[in-house]
Design an enzyme around this catalytic site. Structure first.
Site, PDB file in Angstrom:
ATOM      1  N   HIS A 475     -11.894 -19.223 -90.086  1.00  0.00           N
ATOM      2  CA  HIS A 475     -12.248 -17.920 -89.516  1.00  0.00           C
ATOM      3  C   HIS A 475     -12.262 -18.001 -87.982  1.00  0.00           C
ATOM      4  CE1 HIS A 475     -14.572 -14.041 -89.490  1.00  0.00           C
ATOM      5  NE2 HIS A 475     -14.905 -14.524 -88.301  1.00  0.00           N
ATOM      6  N   GLU A 476     -13.010 -18.976 -87.475  1.00  0.00           N
ATOM      7  CA  GLU A 476     -13.125 -19.081 -86.012  1.00  0.00           C
ATOM      8  C   GLU A 476     -11.786 -19.434 -85.391  1.00  0.00           C
ATOM      9  OE1 GLU A 476     -15.539 -17.749 -84.723  1.00  0.00           O
ATOM     10  OE2 GLU A 476     -16.756 -17.701 -86.541  1.00  0.00           O
ATOM     11  N   HIS A 479      -9.837 -16.337 -84.820  1.00  0.00           N
ATOM     12  CA  HIS A 479     -10.176 -15.709 -83.536  1.00  0.00           C
ATOM     13  C   HIS A 479      -9.485 -16.469 -82.406  1.00  0.00           C
ATOM     14  CE1 HIS A 479     -13.104 -12.798 -84.807  1.00  0.00           C
ATOM     15  NE2 HIS A 479     -13.930 -13.693 -85.318  1.00  0.00           N
ATOM     16  N   HIS A 482      -5.840 -15.746 -82.045  1.00  0.00           N
ATOM     17  CA  HIS A 482      -5.680 -14.385 -81.535  1.00  0.00           C
ATOM     18  C   HIS A 482      -5.798 -14.405 -79.997  1.00  0.00           C
ATOM     19  CE1 HIS A 482      -7.014  -9.872 -81.946  1.00  0.00           C
ATOM     20  NE2 HIS A 482      -5.744  -9.991 -81.619  1.00  0.00           N
TER      21      HIS A 482
HETATM   22 ZN    ZN Z   1     -15.504 -13.433 -86.616  1.00  0.00          ZN
END
Ligand code: ZN
Length: 696
Positions: A475-476, A479, A482
């Site tokens: 998940h991190e 980010h 991105h």
């Molecule tokens: Zn998040």
């Protein structure tokens, strides 16, 4: 005297940064920026990108470069001096931010640029940056009368103080409680990894035996595994009353006492009142409307309808989940299932139903294997390579540093800080250290901080992750990519900058999908003793267990979202409801599990009171719809289909905030988002006759 925060560095000069550098540096850069802006505006004959926006971006980046490592250190290596310097600087930064956003001359210069012929020739990213700036000026109160402007500034300043106090209270309250045990038998049920961690915590406190704390991994291990029901109740009570009028702390004699010194109750009430006043100053009806001004969702009605629709679809599933849990607990001799039992029996039920436990999975997910496998995954998807660098300026021995390459070129770097430790904020997050942008000296590459709170290596045993933690890491990292793979060179809309809050979780939640894919598992798992990747039999169980209690989980997130949104949308200054009242009301309407009256979880709900998620917590679900739907294209075309990966990279990851999320999404998916994929992934079918068949 030199101040490293005032120097220009490609990477933060961590080893040289002292708390005493912080306030002088921040204050000096702000003062310089003030003078710089004055001169720039005084000599500006015709606002253009080069004459107005580019130089301001350059100046703004100086402040960002100084502040990013300070803000990071405050979160991961906190101490009293740093905290004080941080707080003092936050006040300066807020004041300066307000001043900038209310600078009418600057606003008019941007407006002139937007109205000019030159605007039409700007790139999409530049146009978006100018549009966003104008929107933010208006939100910053630039069009207000002097009197209202003054009030606006006061409110912002106070809100910033309240937010910092809120999060300090949560941290202090978390650290104020611990419990010491002489024998492992006192902690019966806890797995070895949690016991070893508790022993290590005891050692750090110069105690024999074991110490459990309210740090999430410690709290959660007890909640999930401790056979002693009274102990579970004790730690649950301490955990859910953190930062309340009734929070617990251990005094010097080792006795628990109750205190309101960390209480956030008043802070919450004041925060809500001030947010409402602020929103009305700007011409909105309430703070929820103000929140949506920068989001993908169009109206408060749309958000409430979205959440209620999801709640309606999930509730029967949640009810079924809960009934199953209650029956299971009763069969094990617990006839009155309480809040402190749910995690415990849920885990037991999960193990019995799927004969799989998070602990059983740990040996297959050594952190090192997961990390290298995750890099393989993104390499196959997006054609990037990640290289480890051992020589860098660090702030803690646990921290690692990596560079990302694409087509042989260095495109970004990141710090990885994996393990829980004292004086480090709990949870997992990504923050930017440097943003990609064009500078007068060439391209500045993006740099990210990736932070988690996993169980560190204990003795000779490496750090072993649960599958949940693997998912968190992905998940991190979502980010992170991105922020880091962006091709946008305009700072304001590069990477995660300028991305609407409710779309910012799209890449992160999207990346989680690879933790569940049979094709990806061999890349990210390998038993720490034998190297064997997660066996098919365990994987089948993991997949079968994936949607275990997904109805309950979905409903819980919707509950938090509705609580947050209604708290802000329905605020009435003449008759302000307390957070607790609103929470109860939401629970009466949608929840199937009612926590005990003393549960004051909202007092430590940092996302909405100390983070950026005020009237925006729904964003998680909103973005899940986007990410599930985006991933469904990979399900259709192959989860390692490099052409699909390339398309996601090009249409979403590289674009940052240069276009609206709806445009980016439809460019990638070929149509607007639909909630079907999310419901399907959660085991909640869209056109199901489940309710008729199974309703109790
Ligand atoms: Zn998040």
């Amino acid at each position: 005297m030199t101040n490293p925060l005032l120097e220009s560095h490609v990477l933060p000069p961590f080893s040289a940064i002292e708390a005493s550098h912080v306030e002088p540096a921040v204050s000096q850069i702000i003062n310089e920026s003030r003078t710089y802006l004055q001169n720039l505006l005084a000599n500006l004959s015709r606002p253009s990108w080069e004459a107005l926006v580019a130089p301001l971006e350059e100046q703004g980046d100086k402040l960002d470069q100084a502040w990013a490592p300070v803000s990071h250190l405050n979160a991961v290596r906190n101490n009293d001096d740093l905290r004080q310097a941080y707080n003092a600087s936050i006040a300066l930064l807020t004041e300066y931010g307000t001043e900038l956003s209310q600078n009418e001359q600057l606003y008019k210069a941007y407006q002139q640029l937007a109205d000019s012929e030159e605007y039409k020739k700007l790139s999409q990213a530049q146009k978006q940056a100018v549009d966003n700036a104008l929107r933010d000026f208006r939100l910053g109160g630039v069009a207000l009368s002097d009197e209202k402007k003054k009030r606006y500034g006061e409110i912002q300043q106070r809100l910033s103080e309240l937010s910092t106090q809120f999060s300090n209270h949560v941290l202090d309250s978390t650290q104020a409680w611990f419990k010491h045990f002489e024998n492992a038998s006192d902690l019966a049920g806890l797995p070895d990894s949690a016991l070893a961690q508790a022993a290590q915590t005891a050692q750090k406190k110069s105690l024999d035996g074991y110490v459990i704390t309210l740090d999430f991994p410690s709290y959660y291990a007890v909640a999930m595994y401790a056979d002693n029901r009274e102990l579970r109740k004790e730690i649950y009570t301490a955990y859910v009353t953190r930062a309340s009028n009734n929070s617990q702390k251990v005094n010097v004699d080792g006795k628990v006492e109750f205190t309101n010194e960390f209480s956030n109750t008043e802070i919450i009430a004041e925060t809500l009142a001030l947010r409402h006043e602020l929103a009305q100053l700007l011409g909105f009806n309430n703070y929820a409307e103000r929140s949506l001004a920068t989001k993908m969702a169009q109206s408060t009605h749309q958000v409430l309808e979205f959440l209620q629709e999801l709640a309606k679809k999930s509730k029967p599933y949640a009810q079924q989940d809960y009934t199953e849990l209650k029956n299971f607990a009763a069969s094990k001799g617990c006839a009155d299932l309480q809040a402190w039992d749910t995690t415990y029996y849920s885990e037991k039920l999960r193990v019995e139903k799927y004969s799989i436990s998070q602990e059983e999975l740990r040996p297959y997910f050594p952190a090192e294997k997961v990390i290298s496998g995750m890099f393989d995954v993104v390499s196959r998807l997006f054609g990037i390579q990640v290289r480890h660098l051992s020589d860098f300026d660090s702030y803690h021995p646990d921290v690692r540093f990596f560079e990302i390459y694409k087509d042989g070129a260095h495109v970004a770097s990141f710090y990885l800080d994996l393990f829980a430790r004292e004086n480090k904020r709990g949870g997992a997050w990504m923050a930017d250290a440097r943003v990609r942008r064009n500078t007068t000296k060439g391209l500045q590459l993006p740099v990210a901080f990736l932070t988690c709170n996993f169980t560190p290596p204990v003795g000779d045993t490496p750090s072993l992750l649960t599958h949940d933690e693997v998912t968190t890491l992905f998940h991190e990292f979502g980010h992170g990519i991105h922020h880091m793979l962006t091709q946008i060179d305009v700072a304001a809309v590069s990477g995660i900058n300028g991305v609407a809050w409710d779309a910012v979780e799209l890449p992160s939640q999207f990346m989680e999908n690879w933790c569940w894919e049979p094709e990806a598992i061999p890349l990210i798992s390998g038993h720490y003793q034998t190297g064997e990747s997660l066996p098919q039999s365990l994987l089948d169980k993991l997949l079968a267990a994936k949607n275990f209690q997904s109805g309950l989980q979905m409903l819980r997130q919707i509950e938090f979202s509705l609580f947050d949104f209604r708290l802000h949308a329905e605020y009435d200054p003449k008759n302000p409801h307390t957070a607790q009242e609103v929470l109860h009301q939401v629970r009466r309407e949608v929840a199937v599990v009612q926590p005990p009256e003393f549960n004051l979880f909202e007092n430590s709900f940092s996302h909405i009171f100390a983070g950026g998620y005020a009237a925006g917590y729904y964003s998680y679900k909103w973005a899940e719809v986007l990410s599930a739907d985006a991933f469904s294209r990979f399900e259709e075309e192959g989860i390692f289909n490099s052409a699909t990966g390339e398309s996601f990279l090009r249409e979403i990851l590289q674009q940052g905030g240069s276009k609206t999320p709806m445009e980016l999404f439809t460019n990638f998916r070929g149509r607007e988002p639909s909630i079907d994929a999310l419901l399907r992934h959660s085991g909640i079918e869209v056109h199901s006759n489940f309710i008729e068949e199974d309703a109790v």
